[in-house]
Design an enzyme around this catalytic site. Structure first.
Site, PDB file in Angstrom:
ATOM      1  N   CYS A   1       0.451  -0.595   0.034  1.00  0.00           N
ATOM      2  CA  CYS A   1      -0.176  -0.014  -0.115  1.00  0.00           C
ATOM      3  C   CYS A   1       0.779   1.282  -0.004  1.00  0.00           C
ATOM      4  CB  CYS A   1      -0.789  -0.341   1.062  1.00  0.00           C
ATOM      5  SG  CYS A   1      -2.114  -0.913   1.656  1.00  0.00           S
TER       6      CYS A   1
ATOM      7  N   HIS B   1      -3.494   7.744   3.573  1.00  0.00           N
ATOM      8  CA  HIS B   1      -3.602   6.003   3.212  1.00  0.00           C
ATOM      9  C   HIS B   1      -5.346   5.398   3.222  1.00  0.00           C
ATOM     10  CE1 HIS B   1      -4.009   2.095   1.213  1.00  0.00           C
ATOM     11  NE2 HIS B   1      -3.769   1.272   2.741  1.00  0.00           N
TER      12      HIS B   1
ATOM     13  N   ASN C   1      -9.585  -0.092   0.933  1.00  0.00           N
ATOM     14  CA  ASN C   1      -8.560  -0.545   0.576  1.00  0.00           C
ATOM     15  C   ASN C   1      -8.117  -0.919  -0.847  1.00  0.00           C
ATOM     16  OD1 ASN C   1      -6.298  -0.104   0.703  1.00  0.00           O
ATOM     17  ND2 ASN C   1      -5.678  -1.667   2.594  1.00  0.00           N
TER      18      ASN C   1
END
Ligand SMILES: CC(C)(COP(=O)(O)OP(=O)(O)OC[C@H]1O[C@@H](n2cnc3c(N)ncnc32)[C@H](O)[C@@H]1OP(=O)(O)O)[C@@H](O)C(=O)NCCC(=O)NCCS
Length: 343
Positions: free
Chosen positions: A130, A270, A300
């Protein structure tokens, strides 16, 4: 053009002899198919109420069978290039950050190169989960600063739906598919990327991983039966590590620029979990209106997450030219990072 505002560029403190690097334009793409919490209630033992209250996610996008990561990446890349008024043939380097490449090799970046016709470019993938987009930004800007390349295309792209165990409620509600891209070049009228810091802790590699399918555990009937080709996660420990790492990275990036959190116009963290975002913002003493959140729509999307959010922040005028943006990321590895950009 002359800089209108005096800013501390920390790169200048380190024998900086190269050019600055700016983001000329961004672009993103998410697949059409929306998967709602209500639909997930029919797949696993969960509820919209649980997902919303524990994560803040309301829906996510799922790529079609025929759509691979390189397709999502190519759409996002073309949007960014068009907005930057740069043709694919001008691109010198393509970096694709992904944990869901089309295949182990060739790289997804090479497949994107073919799809968008960036015939002159060198192309490679990078894997920082990520955190990948900030890693790509930091690596990409080195080539601009050093005058090696004029134009670098960085992309974060994921088809996470291809590595999700759709019968595991602990993970399947959290993730989605999508891609975001940025065109990097020197802009004489801006500092651009002021700093980027990256970090890793391989000792915590097992917290979030996909154990099967690589050289340590090549795919076999047994590995498939054991579900080793699916993403696995220790949610609670990942949560704690995420808050700590994102806070530390953001603080370090601000310190290097001699900036205070109040000077940041837009914080783009994020987009993994609303509670992680809120906890990081609180520790940074940020005001809620400084923080950009779109995870309710996409969940996500790993390496694509901050890239899609940056694109939406720019297209909705949440970030305007001259603003200061703070990007903060965290992911498997563990990896983390932060970047301060004068937009
Ligand atoms: C996954 C996460 C949302 C779970 O939230 P949590 O507050 O830690 O919840 P817990 O893990 O304590 O689980 C509580 C209960 O909910 C259950 N649960 C887990 N997923 C559920 C779901 N989708 N629906 C309903 N119940 C669920 C668990 O099984 C557990 O039940 P039990 O107490 O009977 O065992 C949270 O830990 C998280 O977001 N972690 C970080 C994930 C992340 O961001 N990963 C990517 C980083 S890049």
């Amino acid at each position: 053009m002359v800089l209108t505002r005096k800013l501390k560029n920390p790169r200048a403190q380190h024998n900086f002899v190269g050019r600055t690097c700016s983001i000329l334009a961004v672009g993103s793409y998410v697949p059409e198919r929306v998967l709602t919490n209500a639909e997930l209630e029919k797949l696993v033992d969960t509820s919209n109420e649980w997902i919303m209250s524990r994560t803040g996610i309301s829906e996510r996008r799922i790529a079609a069978k025929h759509e691979s990561t390189s397709d999502l990446a190519s759409h996002a890349a073309m949007r960014a290039l068009e907005r930057a008024n740069v043709s694919p043939s001008e691109v010198d380097l393509i970096i694709v950050a992904t944990i869901t490449p089309d295949m182990p090799f060739p790289s997804t970046a090479c497949l994107v190169q073919r799809k968008i016709g960036a015939t002159r470019a060198a192309a490679f993938d990078l894997e920082a989960a990520c955190s990948g987009f900030i890693y790509a930004l930091e690596i990409g800007q080195q080539f601009i600063m050093s005058r090696t390349y004029e134009t670098v295309l960085i992309i974060g792209a994921e088809k996470l739906s291809s590595i999700i165990n759709w019968s595991d409620r602990n993970t399947c509600v959290l993730f989605g598919d999508g891609a975001g891209a940025a065109v990097l070049r020197h802009r004489p009228d801006a500092h651009g990327l002021l700093t980027a810091c990256m970090g890793s802790d391989g000792n915590k590699a097992d917290l979030l991983c996909m154990p099967g399918g690589g050289s340590a555990c090549p795919p076999t009937h047994e590995s498939l039966a054991a579900g080793l080709h699916y993403l696995r996660m220790d949610g609670k420990e990942t949560f704690k590590s995420a808050v700590n790492a994102m806070f530390t990275a953001a603080t370090e990036a601000l310190r290097r620029c001699e900036l205070d959190i109040t000077q940041i116009n837009c914080i783009i963290p994020h987009q993994a979990n609303r509670r992680i975002i809120d906890a990081v913002a609180e520790r940074l003493n940020a005001q809620p209106e400084q923080v950009f959140v779109n995870l309710h729509k996409y969940g996500n999307t790993s390496a694509a997450s901050v890239a899609i959010a940056l694109d939406e922040a720019v297209t909705s005028n949440r970030i305007q030219r001259g603003d200061l943006a703070l990007l903060i990321v965290f992911g498997a590895g563990l990896t983390w990072g932060a970047a301060v950009i004068e937009w």
